[in-house]
Design an enzyme around this catalytic site. Sequence first.
Site, PDB file in Angstrom:
ATOM      1  N   TYR A  76      -2.020  -0.490  11.002  1.00  0.00           N
ATOM      2  CA  TYR A  76      -2.176  -0.877   9.593  1.00  0.00           C
ATOM      3  C   TYR A  76      -1.041  -0.325   8.740  1.00  0.00           C
ATOM      4  O   TYR A  76      -0.414  -1.059   7.974  1.00  0.00           O
ATOM      5  CB  TYR A  76      -3.523  -0.384   9.051  1.00  0.00           C
ATOM      6  CG  TYR A  76      -3.672  -0.610   7.569  1.00  0.00           C
ATOM      7  CD1 TYR A  76      -4.010  -1.869   7.078  1.00  0.00           C
ATOM      8  CD2 TYR A  76      -3.447   0.416   6.656  1.00  0.00           C
ATOM      9  CE1 TYR A  76      -4.120  -2.099   5.709  1.00  0.00           C
ATOM     10  CE2 TYR A  76      -3.554   0.204   5.290  1.00  0.00           C
ATOM     11  CZ  TYR A  76      -3.894  -1.050   4.829  1.00  0.00           C
ATOM     12  OH  TYR A  76      -3.994  -1.267   3.479  1.00  0.00           O
ATOM     13  N   SER A 133       0.844  -1.197   0.000  1.00  0.00           N
ATOM     14  CA  SER A 133       0.000   0.000   0.000  1.00  0.00           C
ATOM     15  C   SER A 133       0.871   1.236   0.000  1.00  0.00           C
ATOM     16  O   SER A 133       1.995   1.221   0.524  1.00  0.00           O
ATOM     17  CB  SER A 133      -0.901   0.021   1.239  1.00  0.00           C
ATOM     18  OG  SER A 133      -1.636   1.233   1.312  1.00  0.00           O
TER      19      SER A 133
END
Length: 202
Positions: free
Chosen positions: A93, A80
């Site tokens: 995260y 990501s």
Amino acid sequence: MRPGHHGRRAAHLIQAIGEREVDALMANAGHGLGGSFLSQDFGEILHVINTNITGTLHLVQHVARGMVARASGRILVTGSIAGFEPGSFQAVYNGTKAFIDSFAHALRNELKGTEVTVSLLMPGVTDTEFFARADLLDTKVGAGKKADPMRVAEAGFKAMVKGEADVVAGLRNRLEVAVSKVLPAQVVAQMHRKQLEPKGQG
């Protein structure tokens, strides 16, 4: 889910694969967790770590060993652009994605000289159930415009087939990565806070 749930799922998948030859692996497991770190349940924190890191690495290692032994294979790991950003109100995260981004690049380098390639897909905000599951709907990002998941998946698949090192899906995301690389970490963290802090806390 219990902390070890994804680890068991990865083990079950590995068992199901058995001795089958895997031509392509798309390691796309991911789980988010919004809100302040101190307010989060530690079992949920472990679930994010076990899903995003432990389960992913277990599966990739098993499949990659077989690919290298056969001198053939393609691996796509979903990281990501969050891995480039200190993720205020999504700290765990973003930390796991920083790990996965780094891991994928390192593994690609380790596999130089084999016929196995590792490609890293780094999407940004994508229109999936991620935001509802991570309790992020009550944020600017959760309520904002998101990328088409089909286009993101297509970009990743094409990169994997070509054996490319990495792909950041979307011009806006490429700009965001470029900005995050030149600004001080605390400036990026504050920018992230404005996007991910639940309404009413800012």
